[in-house]
Write an enzyme that holds these catalytic residues in place. Structure first.
Site, PDB file in Angstrom:
ATOM      1  NE  ARG A 153     -12.259   3.939   2.642  1.00  0.00           N
ATOM      2  CZ  ARG A 153     -13.268   3.182   2.186  1.00  0.00           C
ATOM      3  NH1 ARG A 153     -14.541   3.583   2.245  1.00  0.00           N
ATOM      4  NH2 ARG A 153     -13.023   2.204   1.576  1.00  0.00           N
ATOM      5  NE  ARG A 184     -17.862  -0.166   5.793  1.00  0.00           N
ATOM      6  CZ  ARG A 184     -16.766  -0.229   5.312  1.00  0.00           C
ATOM      7  NH1 ARG A 184     -16.030  -0.759   6.720  1.00  0.00           N
ATOM      8  NH2 ARG A 184     -16.121   0.315   4.452  1.00  0.00           N
ATOM      9  NE  ARG A 227      -3.926  -1.737   2.771  1.00  0.00           N
ATOM     10  CZ  ARG A 227      -4.991  -1.684   2.183  1.00  0.00           C
ATOM     11  NH1 ARG A 227      -5.353  -0.461   1.515  1.00  0.00           N
ATOM     12  NH2 ARG A 227      -5.677  -2.743   2.176  1.00  0.00           N
TER      13      ARG A 227
END
Ligand SMILES: [Zn+2]
Length: 209
Positions: free
Chosen positions: A167, A156, A89
């Protein structure tokens, strides 16, 4: 050998394509979440070390994740290669991975930010049975209600539009140097991830050769 990594923002459809390609090529589809769960369940020493972090609510350190991955890559089904989904990542993880195994192809899924926001913020789930829906791609039969038990669906906090934007920004910041690493090594294959899963699968197949 097919030593492949799939890179791309959340919502780009990596998981679906990874499962499909891994099946076609006969190589294991490895995500770090699954790897960690398997190691914990197998009670290996590495799994137990990971479990201690997970139980304490901490992230499992990269070194430990990589050791678990390395052990997994020694299993017979990974002899012809592997497909890593959602890892590395960031640059540090990619460099650590490179010290353990060469990567033949890094497929970078690309989708316009507005499409990603629409996809991700369309996710709703049932608080009772955990079924998931997407208003854009997989809507429930009755708007706002779970098909199985009729419970009112919830979103959520992570999937609300403002959180999704954050994000994606974090993803872009952490991933840009990673893409550069694979580009310089001549391993990067940018992929237009727009369209149906079947359309994208054709491009994925072409990207891995
Ligand atoms: Zn439900």
């Amino acid at each position: 050998m097919h030593r492949i990594v799939f890179l791309g923002p959340p919502g780009a459809g990596k998981g679906t394509q990874a499962a499909r390609l891994a099946r076609e090529l006969g190589i294991p589809h490895l995500s770090t979440g699954d790897l960690l769960r398997a190691a914990v369940a197998a009670h290996t020493p590495l799994g137990q070390a990971a479990d201690a972090h997970i139980r304490a609510g901490r992230l499992v350190p990269d070194d430990l994740v990589l050791e678990i991955l390395e052990a997994r890559l020694r299993e017979p089904d990974a002899r012809a290669g592997f497909l890593l989904d959602g890892f590395p990542r960031n640059l540090a993880q990619a460099e650590a991975l490179a010290r353990r195994t060469p990567i033949d192809v890094a497929v970078a899924f690309d989708l316009p930010p507005d499409v990603l926001v629409t996809r991700l913020s369309g996710r709703w789930m049932c608080p009772k049975c955990q079924s998931t829906y997407n208003v854009a791609t997989q809507p429930p039969k009755e708007a706002g209600r779970c098909d199985r038990d009729g419970t009112a669906l919830v979103q959520r906090p992570d999937d609300r539009p403002e959180a999704v934007t954050t994000r994606l920004k974090v993803y872009a910041e952490q991933t840009a140097p990673l893409l550069e690493l694979y580009r310089r090594a001549g391993r990067l294959r940018p992929l237009d991830a727009r369209g149906s899963p079947d359309e994208v699968a054709v491009r994925v197949r072409a990207a891995v050769g």
